[in-house]
Motif scaffolding. Structure first.
Motif, mmCIF file in Angstrom:
data_model
loop_
_atom_site.group_PDB
_atom_site.id
_atom_site.type_symbol
_atom_site.label_atom_id
_atom_site.label_comp_id
_atom_site.label_asym_id
_atom_site.label_seq_id
_atom_site.Cartn_x
_atom_site.Cartn_y
_atom_site.Cartn_z
ATOM 1 N N MET A 153 0.812 -1.338 -0.087
ATOM 2 C CA MET A 153 -0.055 -0.023 -0.056
ATOM 3 C C MET A 153 0.844 1.316 0.071
ATOM 4 N N LEU A 154 1.977 1.263 0.922
ATOM 5 C CA LEU A 154 2.860 2.541 0.773
ATOM 6 C C LEU A 154 3.401 2.677 -0.462
ATOM 7 N N ASP A 155 3.903 1.516 -1.114
ATOM 8 C CA ASP A 155 4.512 1.678 -2.535
ATOM 9 C C ASP A 155 3.552 2.286 -3.276
ATOM 10 N N GLN A 156 2.324 1.777 -3.330
ATOM 11 C CA GLN A 156 1.332 2.249 -4.306
ATOM 12 C C GLN A 156 1.128 3.757 -3.930
ATOM 13 N N ILE A 157 1.104 4.068 -2.551
ATOM 14 C CA ILE A 157 0.795 5.620 -2.244
ATOM 15 C C ILE A 157 2.066 6.511 -2.812
ATOM 16 N N ASP A 158 3.225 6.162 -2.443
ATOM 17 C CA ASP A 158 4.330 6.720 -3.370
ATOM 18 C C ASP A 158 4.240 7.135 -4.521
ATOM 19 N N SER A 159 3.967 5.787 -5.247
ATOM 20 C CA SER A 159 3.620 5.781 -6.493
ATOM 21 C C SER A 159 2.633 7.052 -7.024
#
Length: 570
Positions: free
Chosen positions: A345-351
């Motif tokens: 989820m964090l990776d998706q948010i960063d993206s």
């Protein structure tokens, strides 16, 4: 009210449950153990009485064998057939030998059918006694037709203070005709010693009765003669196998080779002590088990919840801005899955954030370009008019200077198509602008520029100073008759890089100043609001503009820029 942590809540919910289960198991254990001990005591008592009955049976059988052996002795039969002093001596010697070899035998007595008596008792006379032949023991022996008969307890003939039991047996000839009765008096020694060793509790005891409920043996000899004591034994005699009271258990067993019954009265006072010990042990074990289980559970919960606390710490740190952190994949399967999904989820948010930033940056570039394109083109027209005017007056030198300055001005304004420019170039751009304007206004316009060399490479949006200087000329200096002066300064103050544009023009009163400030809030026009909006797009909340003015005195605009712009500001 302070919220409890998950760890405290789990302990609060689980520990009472553990305690309740321990108490429930302990209570069940106590009930089962107490019942088992009670059943064991009953079984042990019954077995003890059965064993005692076998012992007494064997003992009685032995006495009966002694009696039968003596009754069939040739010496005894010879005396009865031909009484003589020699026969009497031989018979008494035989009787005394039996007494010496068996410590429980007290005396031996022979009563013939003619009433003659031979006895080991010293005070019993050797004469005919019709009275003795009428006694119950004599009559009972006759009735059994040569079989040994056991009598209940009675007082010894020679010693009235001593109670004995007797084995009586009729002596018969070959034709089964009565010749007399043999009586052996027996002490309680062996039976009493054996029964006294039985473990029937503190107040337990054992006694023997016959079929007529006459006492054969009792450790308290007063029952033989006391009606009250005899009556006190009736409740025990009435119960074959069971409880007389809650603490008194009775067990009866028939004695073989006799008409006797042995009765054991067990006192279960030790059972209460055992129950107390069980209860004490139960609480001790339950307490230790609770402490051990509570400690173990607390450690286990801490171990299990450590990944959750680590995840909580990571989430809080990410919330505080450390967006590069990621949760560690450790603990149970659920925690590993949770950490994995959280990191995803964090990776998706960063993206998404990066995508939004890129979109915002593109939008910001378009906005900067649009705002920059709003710069008033009248300056170019006025400058060209000035050049034409100078040419008409054959002032070629000034024409060349102004033309060069105008070329430099536009070269810096274009900035190779870049929307951002170094601060030193932006100041050089406004210097060229002031030089050209000074050619138009002559002595009515003067200017002074103070740069800060250390920030020469500081990047700012282009064309942020020229609109402010243009406002100072047209709305400040141009409206007064005295010589005007514009001062541009770059300096550090309040941990900010400050760019000040000061003019000594007509200034503004309070209402005018409020009107200008409101226009900045509304972001209208192409002057101050244009510059303010572009700088806000560039530096965000790290930038602000201040306006200070007094009517007919001065106007100063200060731009406060961050000393170290954040990433993304150029």
């Amino acid at each position: 009210m302070k919220k409890q942590t998950l760890f405290v809540r789990l302990l609060t919910y689980i520990f009472p449950g553990i305690l309740f289960l321990l108490l429930l198991v302990g209570f069940a254990y106590y009930q089962i153990s107490a019942a088992a001990v009670k059943d064991l005591t009953e079984k042990k008592t019954s077995e003890t009485i059965q064993q005692s009955a076998q012992f007494v049976s064997s003992y009685v059988e032995k006495l009966e064998q002694v009696s039968s052996s003596l009754a069939q002795s040739p010496i005894l039969l010879g005396y009865i057939k031909t009484p003589s002093d020699g026969q009497v001596a031989s018979l008494k010697s035989l009787m005394e030998t039996l007494l010496n070899t068996n410590s429980d035998l007290v005396s031996a007595t022979l009563v013939t059918k003619s009433g003659d008596i031979v006895s080991t008792e010293q005070n019993m006379t050797m004469q005919t006694s019709s009275d003795m032949m009428q006694e119950a023991w004599y009559m009972a022996a006759i009735a059994q037709k040569g079989m040994p008969v056991l009598t209940p307890a009675r007082k010894n003939t020679a010693n009235q203070d001593k109670w004995v039991i007797s084995v009586t047996q009729e002596i018969v000839d070959e034709d089964k005709q009565n010749l007399g009765v043999l009586r052996l008096d027996i002490d309680y020694g062996t039976i009493a010693n054996y029964l006294a060793q039985l473990n029937l509790g503190k107040d337990g005891f054992t006694f023997i009765i016959n079929q007529q409920h006459e006492f054969v043996y009792h450790p308290r000899k007063t029952v033989y003669s006391s009606q009250a004591d005899m009556a006190s034994m009736e409740p025990y005699i009435a119960v074959k196998q069971g409880y007389v009271t809650e603490q008194i258990f009775v067990s009866q067993a028939a004695i073989d080779h006799s008409e006797w019954t042995i009765i054991g009265v067990a006192s279960l006072d030790e059972l209460a002590s055992i129950r107390q010990n069980i209860l004490r042990s139960m609480f001790t074990i339950a307490g230790l088990a609770f402490l051990l289980s509570a400690s173990g559970l607390a450690l286990l919960l801490r171990y299990w919840m450590r990944p959750l606390k680590d995840l909580q710490s990571i989430i809080l740190r990410i919330g505080q801005g450390e967006t590069h952190l990621r949760a560690q994949k450790k603990g149970s399967v659920e925690m590993v899955d949770l950490a994995q999904q959280f990191n995803l989820m964090l990776d998706q948010i960063d993206s998404l954030v990066q995508s939004v930033q890129e979109n915002e940056q593109a939008i910001r570039q378009y906005e900067l370009q649009a705002l920059a394109s709003q710069i008033n083109p009248h300056f170019l027209y006025n400058t060209l008019d000035t050049i034409v005017w100078m040419a008409e007056f054959n002032d070629g030198k000034r024409v060349v200077e102004v033309t060069k300055s105008l070329a430099t001005y536009f070269r810096l304004a274009l900035n190779n198509g870049n929307e951002h420019i170094k601060l030193q170039s932006e100041i050089e751009h406004v210097r060229q602008y002031l030089f050209i304007q000074q050619q138009r206004y002559g002595e009515q316009l003067n200017y002074e520029i103070q740069e800060l060399v250390a920030y020469g490479d500081y990047m700012v949006p282009k064309l942020i100073l020229q609109p402010l200087v243009e406002n100072a000329i047209y709305h400040g200096i141009k409206e007064v008759s005295r010589p005007g002066k514009i001062q541009i300064r770059v300096y550090e103050a309040k941990e900010k890089l400050v760019i000040s544009i000061h003019d000594n023009g007509q200034g503004m009163d309070v209402s005018q100043k409020k009107q200008v400030t409101d226009s900045l809030v509304r972001q209208g026009g192409i002057g101050l609001s244009n510059v303010d909006q572009r700088l806000k797009l560039q530096f965000g909340k790290d930038y602000h503009m201040e306006l200070e003015s007094q009517a007919n005195q001065f106007t100063e605009i200060r731009l406060y820029l961050p000393l170290h712009p954040q990433k993304g500001a150029r």
